[in-house]
Design a protein around this motif. Structure first.
Motif: not given
Length: 275
Positions: A8-12, A37-38, A48-52
């Motif tokens: 669903d997202g990317l890590t730090v 991060p959302s 982190y999402t695309t919006g983040d």
């Protein structure tokens, strides 16, 4: 913050690599609420999402433009409130202000660069004057090669560095003032010798102190160094010709009054060294 999976997202670490931002910076922005991060995984990892990522990308851009984090927060968060026109005006105003600061910084750096160029030239050449300017200021008997010879002999000394620093800040008018001061002192020397001033007396000692003050236009002169110069004035053909051209025997008389003043300050002229 809802549970999520890595899909669903990317890590730090992944965001750090993608944006070229340190993990430490991302953690700091998270802590101050600038870019959080959302999502969070069940194991507690933040994602982190695309919006983040879009917000982070904008932060990176504004940081590269030199804006501070507080200003960036105002721009990003202010754009979500009020009209689009107000948000655009706020961003434009911030960028214009930053552009002004950058232009001022560039001007300062250009001035610094020009100053460094003069300092380098002064260290390598000594006088930053043309041959014609040197002749006009120091007279027809001035040898323009003297500066290069002094550089070869004294270029690695502290005194040469101080001389170069002084030279870098002077133009023809400043050097003319120095030359006029030296000429006045030379005339005073000749007049004192003609008047029968005795080495070691008050008038002679005053002239010795005045010489150190005049010479400070080049670099500070200690009493021991002054003794060494006095010996050079008498022994060096070029210096001797200069002083004896003012008054016959002036080079020797000048050395004698320097030696007498040195003795009064506990310095043996015969053992004085350049220090």
């Amino acid at each position: 913050m809802p549970d999520a999976t890595h899909a669903d997202g990317l890590t730090v670490g992944q965001v750090s690599t993608r944006l070229g931002v340190t993990v430490r910076a991302l953690h700091h922005w998270d802590e101050i609420g600038l870019a959080r991060p959302s999502l969070r995984t069940a194991a507690g990892y933040r994602l982190y999402t695309t919006g983040d990522l879009e917000r982070l990308h904008r932060i990176v851009i504004y940081r590269e433009l030199g804006l501070g984090l507080d200003r960036i927060r105002t721009i990003l968060d202010g754009s979500t409130e009020g009209s689009a026109a107000d948000a655009t005006a706020d961003v434009s105003g911030a960028l214009r202000a930053q552009r002004t600061q950058v232009a001022e910084r560039i001007d300062r750096l250009r001035q610094l660069s020009a100053g460094l160029d003069r300092m380098i030239d002064a260290h390598e050449r000594g006088l930053l004057l043309t041959v014609e300017q040197q002749a006009a200021i120091f007279g027809p008997r001035w040898n323009p090669d003297w500066s290069a010879e002094a550089r070869q002999r004294y270029g690695n000394t502290t005194q040469w560095l101080r001389y170069a620093e002084n030279s870098a800040s002077r133009g023809p008018e400043e050097w003319q003032a120095v030359a006029d001061t030296v000429a006045d002192f030379d005339r005073a020397l000749g007049d004192a010798m003609d008047a029968g001033v005795t080495p070691g007396g008050p008038e002679a000692n005053h002239l010795v102190e005045r010489h150190r003050e005049v010479f400070a236009s080049y670099f500070p002169l200690t009493r021991q160094m002054q003794v060494c110069l006095g010996r050079k004035y008498e022994a060096d053909p070029g210096f001797a010709a200069h002083y004896d051209g003012i008054r016959a025997g002036l080079a020797t008389w000048f050395r004698r009054i320097i030696d007498a003043a040195a003795r009064a300050h506990g310095i043996d002229p015969d053992t004085a060294t350049w220090q």
